[in-house]
Design a protein around this motif. Structure first.
Motif, PDB file in Angstrom:
ATOM      1  N   ASP A   3       0.598   4.759   5.328  1.00  0.00           N
ATOM      2  CA  ASP A   3       0.718   4.866   6.793  1.00  0.00           C
ATOM      3  C   ASP A   3       1.546   3.724   7.370  1.00  0.00           C
ATOM      4  N   LEU A   4       2.590   3.322   6.639  1.00  0.00           N
ATOM      5  CA  LEU A   4       3.411   2.195   7.066  1.00  0.00           C
ATOM      6  C   LEU A   4       4.128   2.459   8.385  1.00  0.00           C
ATOM      7  N   SER A   5       4.352   3.720   8.717  1.00  0.00           N
ATOM      8  CA  SER A   5       5.058   4.034   9.960  1.00  0.00           C
ATOM      9  C   SER A   5       4.192   3.825  11.194  1.00  0.00           C
ATOM     10  N   SER A   6       2.890   3.589  11.015  1.00  0.00           N
ATOM     11  CA  SER A   6       1.999   3.311  12.136  1.00  0.00           C
ATOM     12  C   SER A   6       1.707   1.829  12.198  1.00  0.00           C
ATOM     13  N   ILE A   7       1.288   1.339  13.367  1.00  0.00           N
ATOM     14  CA  ILE A   7       0.948  -0.072  13.512  1.00  0.00           C
ATOM     15  C   ILE A   7      -0.238  -0.420  12.622  1.00  0.00           C
ATOM     16  N   THR A   8      -1.139   0.529  12.418  1.00  0.00           N
ATOM     17  CA  THR A   8      -2.292   0.282  11.550  1.00  0.00           C
ATOM     18  C   THR A   8      -1.846  -0.020  10.125  1.00  0.00           C
TER      19      THR A   8
END
Length: 347
Positions: A278-283
């Motif tokens: 989920d690198l594309s999210s801030i999380t």
């Protein structure tokens, strides 16, 4: 034998059926059919509106969650990677926004990005195997223990890691005399591209994987290529982990057969290598420095979501600021009381 009269009878039957249908549809069945169709359209419209409302609610909740994570990230990451120098290796083209987000969180954790390089397609292309072998043969002399390198792809992985992490024995803030030469050879061989000039020897590595297209049965060749590349990429991750305090592989959504999926599906690899999704999210971006700190502290995990994930987020690990001394080029950190790494596993 079918004669002309049979065709005449058939045509008359068809026209009679059409006539009856028109009469019934315009007469006694008109209201019933119309009401039924209207009811179905209204039901479909109602379902669509309900799904739209549900989707809008989910999107709002996700946006709110990401806003919360972004707002709390600075305090959450403060001092997580005190004084660490992190080299970033890309296994393909990474979207600028995705890279910037990950790099920003690494900086917020108290680390610096010491280098940013990208391996080219030639690094894993089967058609370039002879070329890689040739370069590996010429670079073997730069390894401390050439006999330990199993295969030319392993040799290339180790020399790349060394070129970004090896320090001058007399000055741990300066690269060894061979590091720059090895990088130049890899660049000339079109095996890597230097995106940001290395500033100092790295203490740890973050390896970023590009987003892969979904590969179904109709994309067998593409799926095979992804799996073949992952076998070579794993060697680079293993070398990065062994040649530094710790390494983390980070990507977006894993695809069957890609690097993250291969690591997570193999119990031996999953017990020593750490991944983040989920690198594309801030999380996911915030998870990168947290996972790297955990790995440096001796804890391995598969963080994020998807098949093989062990936890949504890494455990909290307190690391002491790193201490570098000019004693043979060794880095002597205090990893917050963590057990010393096993031989061959510098993480």
């Amino acid at each position: 034998m079918i004669d002309f009269r049979y065709h005449i009878v058939s045509l008359i039957s068809v026209f009679l059926a059409l006539a009856v249908g028109i009469i019934l549809g315009a007469g006694p069945l008109k209201e019933s059919i119309g009401d039924q169709l209207t009811g179905q359209v209204d039901a479909l419209r109602s379902d669509k509106d309900a799904l739209r409302t549900e989707l809008d609610g989910a999107h709002t909740a996700l946006t709110d969650t990401e806003s919360f994570v972004a707002a709390t990230a600075p305090s959450l990451l403060e001092g997580v990677l005190p004084g660490r120098r992190v080299a970033i290796i890309q296994l393909g083209t990474i979207d600028d926004a995705v890279y910037d987000s990950a790099a920003q969180q690494i900086l917020a954790a108290g680390a610096t990005v010491s280098a940013r390089v990208q391996v080219t397609d030639a690094w894993t292309d089967p058609a370039q195997a002879d070329t890689r072998q040739s370069y590996a043969t010429s670079l073997t002399e730069y390894l401390d223990n050439p006999a330990a390198a199993e295969g030319f792809d392993t040799t290339l992985a180790q020399v790349l890691v060394n070129s970004l992490a090896d320090a001058d024995p007399a000055n741990p803030d300066v690269f060894s005399s061979d590091a720059g030469l090895v990088r130049l050879i890899l660049v000339d061989g079109k095996l890597i591209e230097v995106l940001t000039d290395p500033q100092a020897p790295a203490d740890a590595f973050v390896i970023l994987t590009p987003k892969q297209a979904e590969s179904g049965a109709e994309k067998t060749a593409e799926a095979t290529a992804i799996a073949a590349a992952a076998e070579i990429e794993v060697k680079l991750v293993v070398a990065a982990q062994a040649g530094s305090e710790g390494a983390v592989v980070a990507g977006t959504a894993p695809v069957e057969g890609d690097l993250i999926s291969v690591i997570r599906a193999d119990s031996a690899l999953a017990s020593t290598l750490t991944t983040v999704t989920d690198l594309s999210s801030i999380t996911g971006a915030v998870n990168v420095p947290l996972a790297l700190a955990a790995r440096i502290g001796g804890q391995v995990g598969q963080f994020g979501f998807g098949a093989g994930a062990t936890a949504p987020a890494p455990p909290a690990v307190a690391l002491e600021p790193i201490t570098r001394v000019p004693s043979g080029g060794d880095v002597a950190p205090d990893a917050g009381g963590a057990e010393p790494p096993a031989e061959g596993d510098a993480g």
